[in-house]
Motif scaffolding. Structure first.
Motif, short mmCIF file in Angstrom:
data_model
loop_
_atom_site.label_atom_id
_atom_site.label_comp_id
_atom_site.label_asym_id
_atom_site.label_seq_id
_atom_site.Cartn_x
_atom_site.Cartn_y
_atom_site.Cartn_z
N VAL A 153 0.82 -1.21 0.00
CA VAL A 153 0.00 0.00 0.00
C VAL A 153 0.85 1.26 0.00
CG1 VAL A 153 -1.68 1.35 1.34
CG2 VAL A 153 -1.96 -1.13 1.10
N TYR A 154 1.92 1.27 0.79
CA TYR A 154 2.62 2.53 1.05
C TYR A 154 4.02 2.66 0.44
CZ TYR A 154 -1.09 3.61 4.34
OH TYR A 154 -2.32 3.88 4.91
N SER A 155 4.61 1.57 -0.02
CA SER A 155 5.99 1.67 -0.49
C SER A 155 6.06 1.81 -2.01
CB SER A 155 6.80 0.44 -0.05
OG SER A 155 7.00 0.46 1.34
N ASP A 156 7.20 2.28 -2.46
CA ASP A 156 7.47 2.48 -3.89
C ASP A 156 7.74 1.12 -4.52
OD1 ASP A 156 8.31 3.17 -6.39
OD2 ASP A 156 10.00 4.42 -5.73
N ARG A 157 6.88 0.70 -5.45
CA ARG A 157 7.03 -0.63 -6.04
C ARG A 157 8.31 -0.75 -6.85
NH1 ARG A 157 2.64 -4.30 -5.72
NH2 ARG A 157 4.03 -5.68 -6.83
N SER A 158 8.95 0.36 -7.20
CA SER A 158 10.21 0.28 -7.93
C SER A 158 11.31 -0.31 -7.05
CB SER A 158 10.64 1.67 -8.43
OG SER A 158 10.95 2.53 -7.35
N GLN A 159 11.09 -0.32 -5.72
CA GLN A 159 12.07 -0.91 -4.81
C GLN A 159 11.86 -2.41 -4.62
OE1 GLN A 159 12.02 1.17 -1.07
NE2 GLN A 159 12.24 3.19 -2.01
N ALA A 160 10.79 -2.92 -5.19
CA ALA A 160 10.48 -4.35 -5.04
C ALA A 160 11.33 -5.18 -5.99
CB ALA A 160 9.00 -4.59 -5.30
#
Length: 484
Positions: A26-33
């Motif tokens: 919900v809250y994190s930047d998916r580019s960091q996944a």
């Protein structure tokens, strides 16, 4: 906070498995996944194939609105229900603004099935059905089913009498909503509270559960930076909670805490193992467990190191790999018995049996219970005489069991890869896990690309050689301890 918090059935499923994953989604930047792993993509493909096989048995209607256009899909789904459509595939159930809390709930069951009954639509109602790859009705499946049933009740004006799961083996399971609605509500309430308060759950690394998550690298780096106790083998979530209550919050504090303090809850054996594991990590050295000096590891002039590659979805053992070590001639030869097609499994099983019969006195080293289980399965499947199998199994030596019973090592996992890497061994294809070979074999069957088979053979041979390295180290370490 956004204007409305969106709770989907996928989010609730992820929250049940890992609160932190749902929060990050919900809250994190998916580019960091992490990039989605091939094995996860393979599971999704298998799920789609299972859905297609189930759906092939029915006629159904499906909303044609885009997946992202929730309101349009929800409106079309409701219209189908009003019209009394027998089966609705990939419908969307939308319950906006629950009790003025700023919560919107979305459920998307695989099927909505019309049944006799009373609803606001007429003399019929709908029951949600989900098609799952699992072989058993996991709690998270049933919580999602209850969540969908609750939204459905708000739309049709009556709670469905049940919800259903269709599992991998095509068996249907009835979800008892009397039980699971209350359990779902507890999970949903906790999920909403954490997300609304934007209270990021603490990291906890679970070796099996976390491995396929797209936040794994993100969470693991955080755990490493804080030397989180979940990185210590043997520290489970319940044990971690207790350790926190007694002020044990680091590797050093676990290594130095009084064993009696920890033993009050865990028992003296578990407490001693956890302390020794922490001390091993703290001092970066191996320790002997108890009185293991008299453990006998077979050492002969001829030794076999055995590892299997399997395709679980096909219940197939397609590669029986053997490293034959001859100490007299100082040679190490790798023999792969490979089924290039699934129907060749019986052939490689006979080849394997013939090969090991040539060296009847050679111990067979492996790392895990799987090899024994697989041999028993293959023997039963291909009707091999027990008189042939029992002498063979008596030669098997499980180095995993032997390792965890005799030594404590400065590692964060007692997987073969972790132990071999600690000993300085590297697989030729860096960063590859066993589940990748499953994907490679699946792709080989579809593409005929032999480079995939070559990669599988390299991986299997390296597994055998890692097992050989571990066995030699273990023998030398125990000998060293005997001298001391």
């Amino acid at each position: 906070m956004s204007q409305s918090l969106l709770i989907t059935d996928d989010l609730l499923l992820n929250f049940k498995r890992c609160r932190r994953r749902a929060f990050l989604d919900v809250y994190s930047d998916r580019s960091q996944a992490d990039r989605e792993k091939d094995f996860l993509l393979k599971l999704r493909q298998e799920h789609r194939l299972l859905q297609e096989a189930v759906l092939a048995e029915f006629d159904y209607q499906q909303p044609n609105a885009l997946d992202k256009d929730w309101q349009a899909r929800a409106n079309q789904t409701k219209l189908f229900m009003q019209l009394g459509v027998e089966r609705i595939y990939h419908g969307l159930l939308l319950q906006p603004e629950i009790s003025g809390l700023g919560i919107t709930c979305i459920g998307s069951p695989d099927l909505l099935i019309k049944q006799p009954g009373k609803s606001q639509f007429g003399d019929w109602l709908y029951v949600p059905i989900n098609i799952k790859l699992g072989t058993r009705p996991k709690p998270e499946y049933q919580i999602v089913a209850a969540f969908q049933a609750q939204i459905l009740a708000a739309i049709q004006g009556v709670l469905p009498p049940t919800a259903k799961l269709i599992l991998r083996r095509r068996n249907t399971y009835q979800v008892n909503l009397e039980i699971w609605l209350s359990r779902m509500q507890e999970v949903l309430t906790e999920c909403i509270a954490i997300l609304q308060q934007e209270n990021e759950p603490e990291v906890f690394i679970s070796r099996q559960r976390c491995s396929l998550c797209h936040w794994h690298s993100h969470c693991y780096a955080l755990a490493e930076s804080t030397e989180h106790l979940s990185l210590i083998p043997g520290v489970t979530p319940s044990r971690y909670e207790y350790l926190q209550t007694i002020g044990v919050d680091s590797v050093e504090s676990l290594a130095t805490v009084s064993p009696e303090t920890v033993a009050e809850v865990f028992g003296i054996e578990v407490a001693s193992k956890l302390k020794l594991q922490a001390r091993s990590l703290l001092e970066n050295r191996a320790f002997l467990k108890g009185d293991s000096r008299n453990i006998n590891i077979p050492t002969t002039s001829l030794e076999i190191y055995f590892d299997i590659e399997a395709e679980p979805n096909r219940n197939l053992d397609y590669l029986l790999g053997i490293l034959l070590v001859n100490k007299e001639t100082k040679t190490e030869e790798f023999y792969p018995f490979l089924a290039e097609k699934p129907e060749e499994e019986g052939l490689i099983w006979e080849q394997f049996l013939h090969f090991v019969s040539l060296y009847p006195d050679a111990p067979i080293f492996h790392y895990s219970e799987y090899e024994v289980d697989a041999v028993q399965r293959l023997a039963k499947l291909y009707r091999t005489s027990p008189k042939k199998i029992q002498p063979l199994l008596s030669r098997f030596v499980d180095l995993h069991e032997m390792t965890i019973e005799t030594v404590t090592l400065p590692v964060r996992s007692y997987s073969l890869k972790s132990l071999a890497q600690w000993l300085g061994f590297q697989w030729r294809d860096r960063g590859v896990r066993g589940d990748q070979t499953v994907c490679w074999y699946d792709r080989w069957l579809k593409s005929g690309d032999r480079s995939l088979l070559e990669a599988i053979l390299r991986y299997n041979e390296d597994d055998c050689r890692a097992t050989y390295l571990l066995k030699n180290w273990l023998v030398e370490f125990l000998l060293e301890m005997k001298v001391k």
